[in-house]
Scaffold this motif. Structure first.
Motif, PDB file in Angstrom:
ATOM      1  N   UNK A   9      15.593   5.145  72.171  1.00  0.00           N
ATOM      2  CA  UNK A   9      14.699   4.350  71.379  1.00  0.00           C
ATOM      3  C   UNK A   9      13.558   4.598  71.280  1.00  0.00           C
ATOM      4  N   UNK A  10      12.697   5.334  72.119  1.00  0.00           N
ATOM      5  CA  UNK A  10      11.339   6.029  71.800  1.00  0.00           C
ATOM      6  C   UNK A  10      11.434   6.916  70.684  1.00  0.00           C
ATOM      7  N   UNK A  11      12.799   7.750  70.825  1.00  0.00           N
ATOM      8  CA  UNK A  11      12.662   8.885  69.872  1.00  0.00           C
ATOM      9  C   UNK A  11      12.834   8.493  68.252  1.00  0.00           C
ATOM     10  N   UNK A  12      13.528   7.077  68.133  1.00  0.00           N
ATOM     11  CA  UNK A  12      13.771   6.434  67.172  1.00  0.00           C
ATOM     12  C   UNK A  12      12.461   5.838  66.307  1.00  0.00           C
ATOM     13  N   UNK A  13      11.452   5.799  67.146  1.00  0.00           N
ATOM     14  CA  UNK A  13      10.206   5.276  66.557  1.00  0.00           C
ATOM     15  C   UNK A  13       9.639   6.249  66.104  1.00  0.00           C
ATOM     16  N   UNK A  14       9.504   7.587  66.405  1.00  0.00           N
ATOM     17  CA  UNK A  14       8.884   8.567  65.785  1.00  0.00           C
ATOM     18  C   UNK A  14       9.011   8.922  64.500  1.00  0.00           C
ATOM     19  N   UNK A  15       8.154   9.670  63.809  1.00  0.00           N
ATOM     20  CA  UNK A  15       8.286  10.009  62.609  1.00  0.00           C
ATOM     21  C   UNK A  15       9.283  11.450  62.506  1.00  0.00           C
ATOM     22  N   UNK A  17       9.324  14.402  61.581  1.00  0.00           N
ATOM     23  CA  UNK A  17       8.586  15.731  62.101  1.00  0.00           C
ATOM     24  C   UNK A  17       8.612  15.817  63.522  1.00  0.00           C
ATOM     25  N   UNK A  18       8.023  14.461  64.075  1.00  0.00           N
ATOM     26  CA  UNK A  18       7.913  14.603  65.579  1.00  0.00           C
ATOM     27  C   UNK A  18       9.375  14.443  66.410  1.00  0.00           C
ATOM     28  N   UNK A  19      10.134  13.942  65.772  1.00  0.00           N
ATOM     29  CA  UNK A  19      11.585  13.754  66.344  1.00  0.00           C
ATOM     30  C   UNK A  19      12.270  15.091  66.595  1.00  0.00           C
ATOM     31  N   UNK A  20      11.905  15.928  65.607  1.00  0.00           N
ATOM     32  CA  UNK A  20      12.440  17.371  65.578  1.00  0.00           C
ATOM     33  C   UNK A  20      11.694  18.165  66.898  1.00  0.00           C
ATOM     34  N   UNK A  21      10.338  18.012  67.174  1.00  0.00           N
ATOM     35  CA  UNK A  21       9.891  18.466  68.298  1.00  0.00           C
ATOM     36  C   UNK A  21      10.420  17.990  69.396  1.00  0.00           C
ATOM     37  N   UNK A  22      10.702  16.815  69.517  1.00  0.00           N
ATOM     38  CA  UNK A  22      11.530  16.230  70.625  1.00  0.00           C
ATOM     39  C   UNK A  22      12.746  17.000  70.954  1.00  0.00           C
ATOM     40  N   UNK A  23      13.625  17.157  69.823  1.00  0.00           N
ATOM     41  CA  UNK A  23      14.853  17.802  69.730  1.00  0.00           C
ATOM     42  C   UNK A  23      14.896  19.170  70.397  1.00  0.00           C
ATOM     43  N   UNK A  24      13.614  19.823  69.742  1.00  0.00           N
ATOM     44  CA  UNK A  24      13.425  21.061  70.206  1.00  0.00           C
ATOM     45  C   UNK A  24      13.260  21.263  71.727  1.00  0.00           C
ATOM     46  N   UNK A  25      12.427  20.580  72.155  1.00  0.00           N
ATOM     47  CA  UNK A  25      12.221  20.256  73.582  1.00  0.00           C
ATOM     48  C   UNK A  25      13.420  20.094  74.594  1.00  0.00           C
ATOM     49  N   UNK A  26      14.150  19.150  74.049  1.00  0.00           N
ATOM     50  CA  UNK A  26      15.480  18.965  74.801  1.00  0.00           C
ATOM     51  C   UNK A  26      16.114  20.141  74.849  1.00  0.00           C
ATOM     52  N   UNK A  27      16.454  20.881  73.804  1.00  0.00           N
ATOM     53  CA  UNK A  27      17.300  21.868  73.719  1.00  0.00           C
ATOM     54  C   UNK A  27      16.586  23.080  74.460  1.00  0.00           C
ATOM     55  N   UNK A  28      15.206  23.272  74.473  1.00  0.00           N
ATOM     56  CA  UNK A  28      14.584  24.156  75.491  1.00  0.00           C
ATOM     57  C   UNK A  28      14.829  23.935  76.798  1.00  0.00           C
TER      58      UNK A  28
END
Length: 66
Positions: A9-15, A17-28
Motif C-alpha cells: 500500500x505504501x509503495x503504491x503511493x510513491x512516484x 522512481x522512488x518505487x524502483x528504489x524500494x524494489x532495489x532495496x528489497x532485492x538487496x
C-alpha cells in the motif's frame, strides 16, 4: 492487514522512481539474507551478454545521460 500488504500500500503511493528504489532495496535484502531464487539469478546472468548488445548501442547514448 499483514506487513506485506502495508508495504504494498505504501509503495503504491510513491512516484515510480522512488518505487524502483524500494524494489532495489528489497532485492538487496533478499540477496543479503540468501532469499533470492538462484535459478532466476542464473537466468539473468545468462541473458546479460545478449541484453548488453541491446542496451549499449550508439542510438541510445542519449539515455545514458539521464
Amino acid at each position: 492487514m499483514n506487513i506485506a500488504e502495508v508495504i504494498c500500500r505504501e509503495a503504491n503511493r510513491l512516484p515510480e522512481n522512488l518505487a524502483y528504489e524500494v524494489l532495489d532495496f528489497i532485492q538487496y535484502l533478499q540477496f543479503k539474507h540468501a532469499l533470492r531464487d538462484s535459478a532466476g539469478d542464473s537466468l539473468k546472468t545468462a541473458q546479460q551478454p545478449v541484453m548488453n548488445r541491446i542496451w549499449d548501442n550508439p542510438e541510445d547514448e542519449v539515455w545514458n545521460e539521464l
